[in-house]
Design a protein around this motif. Structure first.
Motif, PDB file in Angstrom:
ATOM      1  N   ASN A 119     -22.894 -37.864  84.248  1.00 49.12           N
ATOM      2  CA  ASN A 119     -23.120 -36.466  83.877  1.00 49.12           C
ATOM      3  C   ASN A 119     -22.764 -35.480  84.983  1.00 49.12           C
ATOM      4  OD1 ASN A 119     -24.215 -37.112  81.310  1.00 49.12           O
ATOM      5  ND2 ASN A 119     -26.053 -37.840  82.390  1.00 49.12           N
ATOM      6  N   ALA A 123     -15.562 -33.639  84.096  1.00 49.08           N
ATOM      7  CA  ALA A 123     -15.357 -34.310  82.805  1.00 49.08           C
ATOM      8  C   ALA A 123     -14.184 -35.290  82.835  1.00 49.08           C
ATOM      9  CB  ALA A 123     -15.117 -33.253  81.728  1.00 49.08           C
ATOM     10  N   HIS A 124     -13.072 -34.871  83.486  1.00 45.17           N
ATOM     11  CA  HIS A 124     -11.891 -35.752  83.450  1.00 45.17           C
ATOM     12  C   HIS A 124     -12.123 -37.055  84.210  1.00 45.17           C
ATOM     13  CE1 HIS A 124     -11.348 -32.410  86.434  1.00 45.17           C
ATOM     14  NE2 HIS A 124     -11.169 -33.417  87.259  1.00 45.17           N
ATOM     15  N   SER A 126     -15.310 -38.410  84.418  1.00 46.53           N
ATOM     16  CA  SER A 126     -16.349 -39.121  83.674  1.00 46.53           C
ATOM     17  C   SER A 126     -15.728 -40.083  82.676  1.00 46.53           C
ATOM     18  CB  SER A 126     -17.229 -38.134  82.907  1.00 46.53           C
ATOM     19  OG  SER A 126     -17.735 -37.181  83.767  1.00 46.53           O
ATOM     20  N   LYS A 127     -14.606 -39.615  82.110  1.00 47.98           N
ATOM     21  CA  LYS A 127     -13.950 -40.456  81.101  1.00 47.98           C
ATOM     22  C   LYS A 127     -13.345 -41.725  81.738  1.00 47.98           C
ATOM     23  CE  LYS A 127     -12.622 -36.455  78.327  1.00 47.98           C
ATOM     24  NZ  LYS A 127     -11.509 -35.557  78.031  1.00 47.98           N
TER      25      LYS A 127
END
Lengths: 219, 292
Positions: A119, A123-124, A126-127
């Motif tokens: 978290n 985001a890029h 986390s994937k």
């Protein structure tokens, strides 16, 4: 003439309305960008003073989180060209003022995929955690290709190549990213990696081709 | 009156005069003999002491008795008693009896050379006189026997030395003996040393010629040193010039800090202007620090 006067007044109104940015913030941001640029364009001698200036400007703000971010930026750049980094300074900062977000990022670029917080990472990245944990190369290639920011894409490539089994697809993504942006240092780093990859896989023709290319480019 | 007496003597008979002369002469001779006998101790009282010994060997009658190197008496007679002990009677004149005391010791001394004698030794001259009925025993010191007892071990040693000398001489005489082998080795070593010395001599000659010869090392070093000295002299001028240049540069550098501050001021001024222009022209956003 009336038109010109109108535009001038509009400028003045905009200028008066804009918020004043602190000098240290402006300086550190500019110096950090310069540092990134000179680092990636293979001018390390020139890049280092910019990092020092950025660091000193942020130090004036007494913000250890920001200082940690600056150090992490430096480490990320080293990872993006598949190099090791000395994390002593960041660990000292984190010990004095722990920051979960920064520490999660640190774990990611350090290859501690199980410790990195899903978290708290951008985001890029986390994937990429799941494929990294599963060593799913195909998904990783897809996810890395989908990263919009070229430097982030390069950092993702660096993390994968540095800590996980890779193939020429990932290396090619990194080479293309570096080439598109004119970043010589990562370009040569990944071309060298690709040559070694082909040599390791007994693809000598390709390896020779890459070698010749490197020689020509560096000439 | 006097003339009358002389006339009376002259008138004595010739026979009377001869008789008177003979009588007077006899009296003088007798008196002389008596004096001589007195002087020789003929009339002196003599003390007799008896000494004893287990053996009569070495004793003779008339043997002198000596005290501190002086004759004080002599052995009068020897006698063997019923117990087989030899009794020696010595006679000491009265004038010497004072040296013979109760604690005196008597030693028969038989030297290797010279006559045997009885030596009296008295430690305390104030002790009472030796009674004539006491029979002290004589100790015997026999140099001859001592010498004889010492001779056999000496002879043994001499024999041993002689045997060793014989071994040594045979070893020396033997061509394959240790001594001759040693000599041979010494000869070889000497030859080798001679060769080595010749080589060293040659080497010294060579070294001498190489070091001190016309084209030797030392002359070359001398030449090099002269060359270096010449170059150093030239360098002196260069160093002086460098010193002048560095002094001038140092003086010039004093202005550098002023120049640097001027440049800094100018750059800062331009930076301020650019920033103000940037603020005026663009709508600058607050920079965000994000990790890449």
């Amino acid at each position: 003439m009336r038109k010109l006067l109108f535009i001038l007044i509009l400028f003045l109104i905009c200028a008066c309305g804009s918020k004043q940015i602190p000098e240290w913030k402006d300086t550190s941001a500019r110096q950090l960008e310069n540092y990134k640029y000179y680092f990636l364009t293979d001018k390390e001698g020139t890049s280092e003073p910019h990092f020092v200036k950025a660091k000193k400007a942020i130090a004036r703000s007494n913000d250890l989180n920001l200082l940690g971010t600056v150090y992490l930026t430096r480490y990320a750049l080293h990872v993006s060209i598949v190099e090791n980094f000395d994390d002593t300074d960041f660990l000292r900062i984190n010990k004095l003022q722990p920051n979960a977000k920064n520490f999660s990022y640190y774990n990611f670029i350090k290859g501690n995929f199980h410790t990195a917080d899903y978290n708290l990472l951008p985001a890029h990245y986390s994937k990429l955690l799941k494929p990294a944990q599963d060593k799913d190369l195909a998904t990783a290639v897809r996810e890395i290709s989908s990263i919009d920011d070229p430097l982030s894409r390069l950092v993702a490539c660096g993390v994968w190549v540095k800590y996980l089994p890779y193939d020429d697809n990932i290396l090619q993504i990194a080479i293309n990213t570096a080439a598109d942006n004119g970043w010589g240092r990562p370009l040569f780093a990944y071309l060298t990696r690709l040559q070694q990859y082909y040599l390791d896989h007994q693809e000598t023709v390709k390896a020779t081709s890459i070698k010749d290319r490197l020689e020509l480019l560096k000439k | 009156m006097a003339g009358g007496k002389i006339r009376g003597l002259m008138s004595l008979s010739r026979e009377f005069k001869v008789g008177l002369f003979i009588v007077l002469t006899t009296i003088v001779i007798l008196l002389s003999l008596l004096y001589l006998a007195y002087e020789k101790g003929f009339f002196e009282k003599v003390f007799t002491f008896t000494l004893s010994s287990k053996s009569g060997d070495g004793f003779t009658e008339g043997m002198p008795v000596v005290f501190s190197g002086f004759n004080i008496g002599k052995v009068h007679e020897l006698e063997l008693n019923d117990k087989g002990i030899v009794l020696i009677r010595i006679k000491i004149p009265e004038r010497h009896v004072k040296w013979v005391k109760n604690d005196s010791t008597f030693i028969l001394y038989r030297p290797l050379i010279g006559a045997s004698r009885i030596i009296v030794t008295t430690n305390n001259l104030y002790s009472p006189q030796l009674p004539e009925n006491k029979i002290p025993e004589i100790e015997i010191v026999n140099d001859i026997n001592d010498v004889i007892t010492k001779v056999p071990p000496l002879i043994e040693k001499i024999t041993l030395i002689a045997a060793n000398l014989e071994t040594l001489s045979s070893n020396l005489a033997n061509p394959k003996g240790d001594f001759n082998r040693l000599l041979n080795n010494v000869t070889r070593v000497t030859d080798n040393l001679d060769n080595i010395l010749k080589k060293v001599d040659k080497m010294a000659d060579k070294a001498d010629s190489q070091l001190f010869g016309k084209d030797g090392t030392l002359p070359q070093i001398n030449n090099i040193l002269k060359d270096i000295i010449g170059k150093l002299e030239k360098l002196n001028t260069t160093v002086d010039n460098i010193n002048k240049i560095s002094q001038e540069a140092s003086e010039g550098m004093k202005d550098f800090s002023t120049l640097r501050s001027d440049i800094d001021d100018t750059v800062n001024a331009i930076d301020d202007v650019v920033n103000k222009l940037d603020d005026l022209i663009s709508s600058k956003k607050d920079p965000e620090f994000k990790t890449p």
